[in-house]
Scaffold this motif. Sequence first.
Motif, PDB file in Angstrom:
ATOM      1  N   ASN A 149       0.739  -1.117   0.102  1.00 46.69           N
ATOM      2  CA  ASN A 149       0.047  -0.019  -0.172  1.00 46.69           C
ATOM      3  C   ASN A 149       0.837   1.239   0.062  1.00 46.69           C
ATOM      4  O   ASN A 149       0.508   2.344   0.741  1.00 46.69           O
ATOM      5  CB  ASN A 149      -0.915   0.094   1.240  1.00 46.69           C
ATOM      6  N   PRO A 150       1.888   1.512  -0.838  1.00 44.70           N
ATOM      7  CA  PRO A 150       2.705   2.564  -0.839  1.00 44.70           C
ATOM      8  C   PRO A 150       2.182   3.574  -1.747  1.00 44.70           C
ATOM      9  O   PRO A 150       2.415   3.962  -2.773  1.00 44.70           O
ATOM     10  CB  PRO A 150       4.115   2.271  -1.604  1.00 44.70           C
ATOM     11  N   LYS A 151       1.044   4.247  -1.105  1.00 46.08           N
ATOM     12  CA  LYS A 151       0.386   5.078  -2.257  1.00 46.08           C
ATOM     13  C   LYS A 151       0.741   6.083  -2.703  1.00 46.08           C
ATOM     14  O   LYS A 151       0.654   6.478  -3.864  1.00 46.08           O
ATOM     15  CB  LYS A 151      -0.991   5.711  -1.103  1.00 46.08           C
ATOM     16  N   ALA A 152       1.851   6.872  -2.049  1.00 46.50           N
ATOM     17  CA  ALA A 152       2.327   7.972  -2.503  1.00 46.50           C
ATOM     18  C   ALA A 152       3.448   7.819  -3.626  1.00 46.50           C
ATOM     19  O   ALA A 152       4.014   8.767  -4.211  1.00 46.50           O
ATOM     20  CB  ALA A 152       2.874   8.944  -1.391  1.00 46.50           C
ATOM     21  N   ARG A 394      -5.863  19.899   9.689  1.00 50.13           N
ATOM     22  CA  ARG A 394      -5.754  18.000   9.755  1.00 50.13           C
ATOM     23  C   ARG A 394      -6.270  17.635   8.560  1.00 50.13           C
ATOM     24  O   ARG A 394      -7.147  17.928   7.913  1.00 50.13           O
ATOM     25  CB  ARG A 394      -6.686  17.782  10.920  1.00 50.13           C
ATOM     26  N   VAL A 395      -5.385  16.869   7.665  1.00 47.94           N
ATOM     27  CA  VAL A 395      -6.018  15.956   6.884  1.00 47.94           C
ATOM     28  C   VAL A 395      -5.680  14.554   6.672  1.00 47.94           C
ATOM     29  O   VAL A 395      -4.619  14.053   6.940  1.00 47.94           O
ATOM     30  CB  VAL A 395      -4.996  16.586   5.487  1.00 47.94           C
ATOM     31  N   LYS A 396      -6.834  13.726   6.617  1.00 46.66           N
ATOM     32  CA  LYS A 396      -6.841  12.339   6.587  1.00 46.66           C
ATOM     33  C   LYS A 396      -7.081  11.957   5.263  1.00 46.66           C
ATOM     34  O   LYS A 396      -7.809  11.373   4.579  1.00 46.66           O
ATOM     35  CB  LYS A 396      -7.906  11.806   7.407  1.00 46.66           C
ATOM     36  N   GLU A 397      -6.023  11.862   4.426  1.00 46.75           N
ATOM     37  CA  GLU A 397      -5.819  11.726   3.018  1.00 46.75           C
ATOM     38  C   GLU A 397      -4.233  10.947   2.830  1.00 46.75           C
ATOM     39  O   GLU A 397      -3.345  11.724   3.417  1.00 46.75           O
ATOM     40  CB  GLU A 397      -5.953  12.563   2.128  1.00 46.75           C
ATOM     41  N   TYR A 398      -4.225  10.203   1.989  1.00 44.37           N
ATOM     42  CA  TYR A 398      -2.726   9.835   1.596  1.00 44.37           C
ATOM     43  C   TYR A 398      -2.026  10.903   0.827  1.00 44.37           C
ATOM     44  O   TYR A 398      -2.691  11.677  -0.010  1.00 44.37           O
ATOM     45  CB  TYR A 398      -2.882   8.364   0.676  1.00 44.37           C
ATOM     46  N   GLY A 399      -0.744  11.077   1.280  1.00 48.64           N
ATOM     47  CA  GLY A 399       0.074  12.140   0.545  1.00 48.64           C
ATOM     48  C   GLY A 399       1.367  12.391   1.203  1.00 48.64           C
ATOM     49  O   GLY A 399       1.777  11.597   1.811  1.00 48.64           O
ATOM     50  N   TYR A 400       2.074  13.456   0.750  1.00 50.67           N
ATOM     51  CA  TYR A 400       3.422  13.713   1.049  1.00 50.67           C
ATOM     52  C   TYR A 400       3.396  15.097   1.129  1.00 50.67           C
ATOM     53  O   TYR A 400       2.586  16.170   0.654  1.00 50.67           O
ATOM     54  CB  TYR A 400       4.577  12.932   0.426  1.00 50.67           C
ATOM     55  N   THR A 401       4.796  15.678   1.689  1.00 55.38           N
ATOM     56  CA  THR A 401       4.827  17.079   1.866  1.00 55.38           C
ATOM     57  C   THR A 401       5.970  17.548   0.872  1.00 55.38           C
ATOM     58  O   THR A 401       6.957  16.882   0.796  1.00 55.38           O
ATOM     59  CB  THR A 401       5.310  17.632   3.494  1.00 55.38           C
ATOM     60  N   VAL A 416       0.512  17.424  -0.491  1.00 51.69           N
ATOM     61  CA  VAL A 416       0.104  16.959  -1.736  1.00 51.69           C
ATOM     62  C   VAL A 416      -1.036  15.875  -1.372  1.00 51.69           C
ATOM     63  O   VAL A 416      -0.651  14.837  -0.637  1.00 51.69           O
ATOM     64  CB  VAL A 416       1.318  16.402  -2.565  1.00 51.69           C
ATOM     65  N   SER A 417      -2.026  15.824  -1.823  1.00 49.22           N
ATOM     66  CA  SER A 417      -3.066  14.841  -1.643  1.00 49.22           C
ATOM     67  C   SER A 417      -3.192  13.760  -2.726  1.00 49.22           C
ATOM     68  O   SER A 417      -3.187  14.070  -3.930  1.00 49.22           O
ATOM     69  CB  SER A 417      -4.546  15.532  -1.538  1.00 49.22           C
ATOM     70  N   ASP A 418      -2.623  12.413  -2.479  1.00 51.81           N
ATOM     71  CA  ASP A 418      -2.649  11.402  -3.467  1.00 51.81           C
ATOM     72  C   ASP A 418      -4.172  10.940  -3.741  1.00 51.81           C
ATOM     73  O   ASP A 418      -4.396  10.749  -4.894  1.00 51.81           O
ATOM     74  CB  ASP A 418      -1.783  10.336  -3.123  1.00 51.81           C
ATOM     75  N   ASP A 419      -4.861  11.180  -2.813  1.00 49.13           N
ATOM     76  CA  ASP A 419      -6.229  10.787  -2.904  1.00 49.13           C
ATOM     77  C   ASP A 419      -7.027  11.633  -3.927  1.00 49.13           C
ATOM     78  O   ASP A 419      -7.843  11.513  -4.569  1.00 49.13           O
ATOM     79  CB  ASP A 419      -7.131  11.007  -1.568  1.00 49.13           C
ATOM     80  N   GLN A 420      -6.545  13.075  -4.121  1.00 54.58           N
ATOM     81  CA  GLN A 420      -7.038  13.982  -4.788  1.00 54.58           C
ATOM     82  C   GLN A 420      -6.207  14.233  -6.023  1.00 54.58           C
ATOM     83  O   GLN A 420      -6.136  15.316  -6.642  1.00 54.58           O
ATOM     84  CB  GLN A 420      -7.548  15.253  -4.053  1.00 54.58           C
ATOM     85  N   GLY A 422      -2.885  14.507  -6.533  1.00 53.12           N
ATOM     86  CA  GLY A 422      -2.083  15.743  -6.521  1.00 53.12           C
ATOM     87  C   GLY A 422      -2.510  16.993  -6.286  1.00 53.12           C
ATOM     88  O   GLY A 422      -1.658  17.742  -6.151  1.00 53.12           O
ATOM     89  N   LYS A 423      -3.612  16.912  -5.711  1.00 54.08           N
ATOM     90  CA  LYS A 423      -4.324  18.340  -5.499  1.00 54.08           C
ATOM     91  C   LYS A 423      -3.329  19.117  -3.966  1.00 54.08           C
ATOM     92  O   LYS A 423      -3.170  18.049  -3.212  1.00 54.08           O
ATOM     93  CB  LYS A 423      -5.666  18.387  -5.135  1.00 54.08           C
TER      94      LYS A 423
END
Length: 441
Positions: A149-152, A394-401, A416-420, A422-423
């Motif tokens: 599950n390496p989403k980012a 607070r953001v409960k979404e997959y992503g990175y900074t 960066v939200s991977d769920d959205q 790259g938004k």
Amino acid sequence: MFPLRPCWSCWSCCCLFLFFSLRVQGVPKDPNAAPEQVHLSYPGEPGSMTVTWTTWVPTRSEVQFGMQLTGPLPLRAQGTVSPFVDGGLLRRKLYMHRVTLRGLLPGVQYVYRCGSSRGWSRRFRFRALKNGPHWSPRLAVFGDLGADNPKALPRLRRDTQQGMYDAVLHVGDFAYNMDQDNARVGDEFMRLIEPVAASLPYMTCPGNHEERYNFSNYKARFSMPGNSEGLWYSWDLGPAHIISFSTEVYFYLHYGRHMVERQFHWLERDLQKANKNRAARPWIITMGHRPMYCSNADLDDCTWHESKVRKGLFGKLFGLEDLFYKYGVDLQFWAHEHSYERLWPIYNYQVFNGSREMPYTNPRGPVHIITGSAGCEERLTRFTLFPRPWSAVRVKEYGYTRLHILNGTHIHIQQVSDDQDGKIVDDVWVVRPLLDRMLYL
């Protein structure tokens, strides 16, 4: 009964066919000698880069490199190889190779391959870090990235291919876990991150998921600056001094209580030295795995208990919040919680915004960022129903900074939200005038 001769004849023909097929396809004689899990790190010395890789038999350690994309690689560097025996039941033995390239021209792109006459890696590219404080580094920052599950990771790979970053900060917790299945999960993870880590210095700190066998997989697989096997170290990047440390020494005391004291005194000496250099490198940035504050709905010690990292052992010995506040640490990156949370400038539960209109302009306390949502088998972590007064976003979404250290006065942080797809779901500037740093000199 059928006669045996025709069967043996068929078997021989099949073997000969297989042998010649493999020869035609160019399969190496000793595939175990071929390098894999190639990754870079910055050893802290301007004009240098360390290449680390794994083989399954002992071989020489050499890197061939140059500036041309095609043709021969004219430059050579040799290094060391050391065996690593995993602590699992099979006692699997890996060979870790380390070669440091020196004399690199700042900002120049290099092509390299690593290995020996018994097997070479494919060619990779990296850009040498620029020297001095007068440039604007861009970094990807995250923690808690697993082999499952390496989403980012796909988006990080695309970002890397587009040249968006100068370095990566991985704030603890790798693979889940590197020691699992007799360290085969560690091998899989290192192969997964190779497209990113073989192109950018991949700088790390240990997390709780690296604990097995006294953090042996972490220590063996990564090559960080200093002499603490990557548990704590610091390095300079543009206008920033970056400190990596272990929060885990506070929790795994059976490996030695002295580690807490040793790290604390090292941190104080390093912060003293960094403050004397504020005129050249105004920003001090830290990275450690377990946060001092968080508002997640779990049982970790930063939610319902006094953080050991913040207050120290027994609530009074070697706590880091007072130390970091005393020496004016500007920005603190954490992970461990599988979510993203940005705090208001804070010290001892009190909000220290610069002003009501511009809270992060000349803040009177450090800024905390928790970025542990890169993706792992444990999924995302819920937040408490109501945010704390010191919690800004607070953001409960997959992503990175994304971290852009623009200059000595401005830092840009984006989530960066991977769920959205790259938004950018959080965007903030931290601004601190140079005169404000003179307080620490």
